[in-house]
Design a protein around this motif. Structure first.
Motif, mmCIF file in Angstrom:
data_model
loop_
_atom_site.group_PDB
_atom_site.id
_atom_site.type_symbol
_atom_site.label_atom_id
_atom_site.label_comp_id
_atom_site.label_asym_id
_atom_site.label_seq_id
_atom_site.Cartn_x
_atom_site.Cartn_y
_atom_site.Cartn_z
ATOM 1 N N ILE A 193 0.874 -1.298 -0.056
ATOM 2 C CA ILE A 193 -0.043 0.006 0.203
ATOM 3 C C ILE A 193 0.986 1.340 0.050
ATOM 4 O O ILE A 193 1.756 1.499 1.097
ATOM 5 C CB ILE A 193 -0.870 -0.051 1.147
ATOM 6 C CG1 ILE A 193 -1.654 -1.310 1.365
ATOM 7 C CG2 ILE A 193 -1.662 1.373 1.120
ATOM 8 C CD1 ILE A 193 -2.793 -1.468 2.787
ATOM 9 N N MET A 194 0.848 1.838 -1.068
ATOM 10 C CA MET A 194 1.916 2.873 -1.112
ATOM 11 C C MET A 194 1.272 4.422 -1.569
ATOM 12 O O MET A 194 0.677 4.378 -2.769
ATOM 13 C CB MET A 194 3.023 2.374 -2.200
ATOM 14 C CG MET A 194 4.027 3.447 -2.632
ATOM 15 S SD MET A 194 5.618 2.587 -3.061
ATOM 16 C CE MET A 194 5.189 1.242 -4.200
ATOM 17 N N ASP A 195 1.949 5.412 -1.297
ATOM 18 C CA ASP A 195 1.437 6.684 -1.560
ATOM 19 C C ASP A 195 2.352 6.971 -2.835
ATOM 20 O O ASP A 195 3.105 6.477 -3.112
ATOM 21 C CB ASP A 195 1.945 7.696 -0.396
ATOM 22 C CG ASP A 195 1.661 9.094 -0.739
ATOM 23 O OD1 ASP A 195 0.433 9.406 -1.297
ATOM 24 O OD2 ASP A 195 2.324 10.033 -0.064
ATOM 25 N N VAL A 196 1.537 7.940 -3.806
ATOM 26 C CA VAL A 196 1.955 8.092 -5.034
ATOM 27 C C VAL A 196 3.188 9.409 -4.829
ATOM 28 O O VAL A 196 4.125 9.149 -5.324
ATOM 29 C CB VAL A 196 0.969 8.819 -5.904
ATOM 30 C CG1 VAL A 196 1.227 9.343 -7.346
ATOM 31 C CG2 VAL A 196 -0.277 7.386 -6.212
ATOM 32 N N ASN A 197 2.682 10.372 -4.068
ATOM 33 C CA ASN A 197 3.580 11.532 -4.227
ATOM 34 C C ASN A 197 4.287 11.290 -3.128
ATOM 35 O O ASN A 197 4.089 11.557 -1.886
ATOM 36 C CB ASN A 197 2.635 12.740 -3.911
ATOM 37 C CG ASN A 197 1.648 12.786 -5.178
ATOM 38 O OD1 ASN A 197 2.363 12.786 -6.389
ATOM 39 N ND2 ASN A 197 0.346 13.121 -4.937
ATOM 40 N N MET A 198 5.671 11.047 -3.343
ATOM 41 C CA MET A 198 6.887 11.082 -2.259
ATOM 42 C C MET A 198 8.087 11.748 -2.823
ATOM 43 O O MET A 198 8.020 11.655 -3.995
ATOM 44 C CB MET A 198 7.341 9.747 -1.742
ATOM 45 C CG MET A 198 5.713 8.931 -1.040
ATOM 46 S SD MET A 198 6.543 7.375 -0.787
ATOM 47 C CE MET A 198 6.696 6.326 -2.069
ATOM 48 N N PRO A 199 8.934 12.207 -2.112
ATOM 49 C CA PRO A 199 10.037 13.078 -2.649
ATOM 50 C C PRO A 199 11.070 11.950 -3.203
ATOM 51 O O PRO A 199 10.938 10.662 -2.866
ATOM 52 C CB PRO A 199 10.785 13.461 -1.460
ATOM 53 C CG PRO A 199 10.022 12.947 -0.184
ATOM 54 C CD PRO A 199 8.754 12.629 -0.716
ATOM 55 N N GLY A 200 11.727 12.504 -4.082
ATOM 56 C CA GLY A 200 12.738 11.312 -4.814
ATOM 57 C C GLY A 200 11.879 10.654 -5.933
ATOM 58 O O GLY A 200 11.347 10.968 -6.948
ATOM 59 N N ILE A 201 11.818 9.199 -5.314
ATOM 60 C CA ILE A 201 11.196 8.331 -6.283
ATOM 61 C C ILE A 201 9.661 8.128 -5.987
ATOM 62 O O ILE A 201 9.304 8.064 -4.777
ATOM 63 C CB ILE A 201 11.742 6.859 -6.033
ATOM 64 C CG1 ILE A 201 13.220 6.902 -6.640
ATOM 65 C CG2 ILE A 201 11.056 5.724 -6.884
ATOM 66 C CD1 ILE A 201 13.786 5.394 -6.372
ATOM 67 N N SER A 202 8.765 8.414 -6.741
ATOM 68 C CA SER A 202 7.454 8.686 -6.642
ATOM 69 C C SER A 202 6.884 7.045 -6.261
ATOM 70 O O SER A 202 7.458 5.717 -6.712
ATOM 71 C CB SER A 202 6.571 9.084 -7.798
ATOM 72 O OG SER A 202 6.538 7.997 -8.928
ATOM 73 N N GLY A 203 5.651 7.027 -5.938
ATOM 74 C CA GLY A 203 5.040 5.736 -5.680
ATOM 75 C C GLY A 203 4.925 4.727 -6.803
ATOM 76 O O GLY A 203 5.028 3.586 -6.874
ATOM 77 N N ILE A 204 4.553 5.474 -8.081
ATOM 78 C CA ILE A 204 4.246 4.919 -9.226
ATOM 79 C C ILE A 204 5.643 4.379 -9.779
ATOM 80 O O ILE A 204 5.774 3.089 -10.202
ATOM 81 C CB ILE A 204 3.836 5.935 -10.345
ATOM 82 C CG1 ILE A 204 2.267 5.944 -9.791
ATOM 83 C CG2 ILE A 204 3.878 5.239 -11.581
ATOM 84 C CD1 ILE A 204 1.510 6.985 -10.986
ATOM 85 N N GLU A 205 6.765 4.956 -9.792
ATOM 86 C CA GLU A 205 8.262 4.507 -10.108
ATOM 87 C C GLU A 205 8.548 3.347 -9.267
ATOM 88 O O GLU A 205 9.156 2.306 -9.628
ATOM 89 C CB GLU A 205 9.239 5.697 -10.031
ATOM 90 C CG GLU A 205 9.121 6.595 -10.969
ATOM 91 C CD GLU A 205 9.740 8.077 -10.932
ATOM 92 O OE1 GLU A 205 10.334 8.459 -11.628
ATOM 93 O OE2 GLU A 205 9.775 8.362 -9.549
ATOM 94 N N ALA A 206 8.440 3.417 -7.836
ATOM 95 C CA ALA A 206 8.860 2.252 -7.030
ATOM 96 C C ALA A 206 7.742 1.072 -7.138
ATOM 97 O O ALA A 206 8.242 -0.105 -7.313
ATOM 98 C CB ALA A 206 8.461 2.861 -5.450
#
Length: 132
Positions: A56-69
């Motif tokens: 369960i991952m937030d989309v907007n995070m600094p650095g690598i986004s949730g989508i990229e992760a």
């Protein structure tokens, strides 16, 4: 949830959001193993170590986004169920989630949202779902 001992990785750069999500999950699935990460690189590392059933991952995070992760995790562990969370569903975000085959839920994290996310563990994989 078919596997009450599932490993669930909760990823959000907000410790408060992680605490809320983990608390709601613990109330519903006390035997689940919860793992936390505060950003995309940590999520990728934790997924490698713990092979979670659900992320369960937030989309907007600094650095690598949730989508990229999510894309990175899925490239290594394609059977992992990933759910993205965002307060602002944009067309580009929806398209990227759909391309990855992951579900997208709107924040804030509430009991109903966690219930819907946990229900996905027993559902067949389908097209991306956007839940209110």
């Amino acid at each position: 949830m078919s596997d009450p001992h599932a490993t669930i990785l909760v990823v959000d750069d907000s410790k408060i959001s992680r605490n809320i999500a983990c608390g709601l999950i613990r109330n519903r699935c006390p035997a689940a193993r919860l793992v936390e990460a505060g950003d995309g690189p940590e999520a990728i590392a934790q997924a490698r170590v713990h092979a979670p059933t659900l992320v369960i991952m937030d989309v907007n995070m600094p650095g690598i986004s949730g989508i990229e992760a999510a894309a990175s995790i899925l490239s290594e562990q394609p059977d992992t169920r990933i759910v993205l969370l965002t307060a602002n569903v944009q067309a580009a975000t929806l398209a990227r989630a759909e391309a990855l085959g992951v579900a997208l839920f709107r924040k804030p994290i509430k009991g109903e949202v966690i219930d819907a996310i946990l229900a996905l563990l027993d559902a067949p994989r389908t097209a991306v779902e956007v839940c209110p």
